[in-house]
Motif scaffolding. Structure first.
Motif, PDB file in Angstrom:
ATOM      1  N   ASN A 102      -0.189  14.574 -19.887  1.00  0.00           N
ATOM      2  CA  ASN A 102      -0.490  15.142 -21.206  1.00  0.00           C
ATOM      3  C   ASN A 102      -0.789  16.629 -21.179  1.00  0.00           C
ATOM      4  N   GLY A 108       7.414  14.168 -23.620  1.00  0.00           N
ATOM      5  CA  GLY A 108       6.856  15.362 -24.243  1.00  0.00           C
ATOM      6  C   GLY A 108       7.907  16.436 -24.442  1.00  0.00           C
ATOM      7  N   ASN A 157       2.282  17.654 -24.948  1.00  0.00           N
ATOM      8  CA  ASN A 157       2.133  16.315 -24.365  1.00  0.00           C
ATOM      9  C   ASN A 157       3.126  16.019 -23.244  1.00  0.00           C
TER      10      ASN A 157
END
Lengths: 418, 243
Positions: free
Chosen positions: B22, B59, B9
């Motif tokens: 993402n 992420g 992500n």
């Protein structure tokens, strides 16, 4: 013979060359006669025109011989380099005439009418420069008020320095490193101790007595060696990601760049001692050295920063991608390239520094220019300002020229293609 | 085969512009991945995040078991394990080719000079440029420079090699010599992530293809499927334009 049109062409090449050169020749004769023999061959003309006749003759003559591709090699060379248009012809003539008019009197003052023999001002009778003044005062101009019997110490210190520097050019690479480390970190202490004395049976000579050219060298050398690393660190600091370091660097640089050196020197003499605890005393030479060093370091920082900014981002990225941290990246990759780029700027700052040293007179230290200043106020030697300043100017010029040539050499030696 | 790079992500912004959206990606040891896509699609940004030449804001990126973030200590150590070849070569112009190759092993890995030079010569031979070792980057052609840059990266004996459009700045006739060197490297079992438009190279070498557009991974597929049977329309359009 056909000069009726007065437009130069190849058909009548020889006539034009003959006539044109004759006119130029008359122009030269006129200027030489009027400058050296006070005879004016055009006196019958009104004053102003008479003054300009050499120029008019010369211009018209040059106009006539301006023939392109004449086939005469010398003529073609003259025409392309000095006589390509009326304006260039005018400039050429003005420069040559100015040289004819002003070089001889200067030479007379410097050499032919100058006085070299004798020991007092009264020996200077011939109207040219009185180099006797320099001769008599030379010792002071070099050593300041340093006691005569101790001057061997200054000589030894500088001789050792020159020998070491000379050796560093000739010894193999392996030893060079040690000589340079010795020169930068050990020698300055030994040299200073030798000159100031106080230990090892050497008589103490206070810094107020130091002076002249040797002081110029001492101040310049120390400031040069110290301002360079400080400036480099400030330049890196100014580009740092850490706000504390960045703003400190910016503040420092802008503060020192914003004040005149002479005020900084005053402050170092007057205000700085007030911040020290009672009883501590910092020698005024040291204070001056610190002041000049920090002042020039601020300039050096901006010069180096210019080099850092000129490097492509890719160089930083390549260094990082190979696993180098901040210091390795800068010392191995960035600074070697950046400093090489700004050698002209560094040389500029160094020259400015050397020429700033006379300002230390404000705290009572007299280097070369300061000593000249002092000598010319001696009652026995009044009116010698010209000789003194010309001498000081020449010495500074020689020092700066040597540095400038060295920087050019270095630039050529380190040049690599991108 | 075990995972050596893992992205979970990952999001990245340049000010307001979102460069990566993402991104989820796993790379196994010895896997060869080719990333393609239109310019501005985030391909370069993606691989530059892997050795943190760019910082991601959201992420996780895990390289060889170490998570890369602003808290990572020893970032240099991780970078030393990830070699990178740049579009503009980025050789160090003040050093000879040999010194370019030995510098990092000597100063970062503390390798003795002699050993570093042997290693450098071995890698320069591998990219067939050993005879140019004493020259400076400015004296070499683009193709030779890029092969030197490859050798320089290999001298750190990395576990992973990243290629950021390695042939885009080269004359057409020099592209092949660089690609040949990369093919050799792939055959030797290196883990490689390559951003390139050279589809011939991709077909020959890549295990998996990734197509990116507007910061997203649009399609990831086995190389054969990717070219013969692309799923998304965007990929089909892109392939029809460049093949």
């Amino acid at each position: 013979m056909n000069l009726s049109t007065l437009k130069s062409d190849k058909k009548n090449l020889n006539s034009f060359i003959a006539f044109g050169s004759a006119l130029v020749f008359i122009g030269f004769v006129d200027i030489i006669l009027s400058s050296f023999f006070s005879t004016n061959i055009t006196a019958f003309l009104p004053d102003k025109i008479s003054y300009l006749t050499p120029l008019l003759f010369g211009l018209f003559g040059l106009y006539l011989i301006r023939i392109e591709f004449s086939g005469n090699k010398l003529l073609d060379k003259v025409n392309t380099n000095f006589n390509s248009s009326n304006f260039n012809a005018l400039l050429t003539l003005l420069v040559i005439f100015a040289l004819i008019k002003y070089i001889p009197p200067l030479l007379n003052w410097f050499v032919f009418d100058a006085n070299f023999a004798g020991n007092t001002k009264e020996d200077c009778t011939s109207g040219g420069a009185c180099w006797v003044f320099i001769k008599v005062w030379l010792n002071r101009f070099v050593y300041g008020l340093y006691p005569d019997t101790e001057q061997w110490r200054i000589n030894t210190a500088f001789l050792t320095l020159f020998l070491l520097v000379g050796a560093s050019f000739f010894v193999p690479q392996r030893l060079k490193k040690y000589i340079i480390i010795f020169l930068l970190f050990v020698y300055p202490i030994i040299g200073l101790k030798l000159i100031s004395g106080g230990d090892f049976g050497l008589k103490y000579v206070e810094t107020g007595a130091w002076g002249g050219l040797s002081l110029t060298f001492i101040v310049s050398a120390f400031a040069l060696i110290l301002c360079f690393p400080i400036g480099t660190i400030l330049a890196l600091g100014r580009r740092s990601k850490l706000p504390a370091i960045r703003y400190t660097s910016i503040g420092f640089i802008e503060l020192w760049r914003g004040v005149p050196l002479i005020t900084v020197l005053f402050m170092s003499a007057v205000m700085f001692p007030m911040f020290l605890p009672d009883g501590t005393y910092v020698d005024k030479l040291i204070r001056v050295l610190i002041a000049i060093t920090l002042f020039e370091a601020a300039y050096m920082a901006e010069v180096v920063r210019g080099g850092l900014q000129a490097l492509p981002k890719g160089q930083y990225e390549a260094a990082k991608s190979l696993g180098m941290g901040y210091w390795r990246m800068h010392f191995l990759i960035i600074l070697p390239q950046a400093l090489k780029l700004v050698i002209p700027g560094i040389a500029n700052t160094f020259l400015a520094l050397v020429k700033d040293t006379p300002l230390i007179f404000v705290v009572g230290l007299l280097e070369l220019a300061g000593m000249v200043n002092l000598a010319k106020t001696n009652p026995k030697w009044l009116g010698m300002a010209m000789e003194g300043y010309v001498f000081a100017g020449l010495v500074f010029w020689v020092i700066c020229y040597v540095m400038s040539r060295y920087s050019q050499n270095l630039e050529r030696k380190l040049k690599t293609e991108r | 085969m075990s995972k050596i790079i893992e992205l979970k992500n990952v999001n990245k912004w340049f000010d307001k512009f979102q460069a990566l959206k993402n991104i989820n990606l796993e790379v196994n040891q010895q896997e060869k991945i080719v990333i393609c896509g239109p310019s501005g699609s985030g391909k370069s940004t993606l691989i530059r995040c892997i050795n943190r030449l760019e910082e991601h804001q959201d992420g996780q990126i895990i390289v060889d078991g170490n998570e890369i973030s602003e808290n990572t200590k020893d970032l240099e150590k991780i970078r030393a394990e990830v070699g990178m070849v740049f579009q503009q070569f980025n050789l160090f112009p003040h050093l000879s080719i040999l010194d370019n190759c030995t510098l990092a092993p000597i100063w970062v890995k503390k390798m003795p000079k002699k050993q570093a030079e042997e290693l450098a010569m071995k890698n320069l031979e591998r990219v067939q440029i050993a005879d140019q070792a004493k020259k400076f980057p400015g004296q070499l052609s683009g193709g030779q420079q890029q092969r030197s840059a490859l050798a320089r990266a290999l001298c750190m004996e990395p576990k992973i090699m990243l290629f950021d459009e390695p042939t885009s700045a080269l004359d057409p006739e020099m592209i092949k010599e660089v690609l040949d060197a990369m093919v050799d490297l792939a055959k030797a079992g290196m883990t490689m992530i390559v951003v390139t438009h050279e589809m011939g190279f991709a077909k020959e070498v890549a295990d998996n293809m990734i197509f990116m557009d507007q910061g997203q991974i649009v399609e990831k597929a086995k190389t054969k499927d990717f070219f013969e049977n692309p799923k998304s329309d965007r990929t089909k359009l892109f392939l029809s334009q460049i093949l």
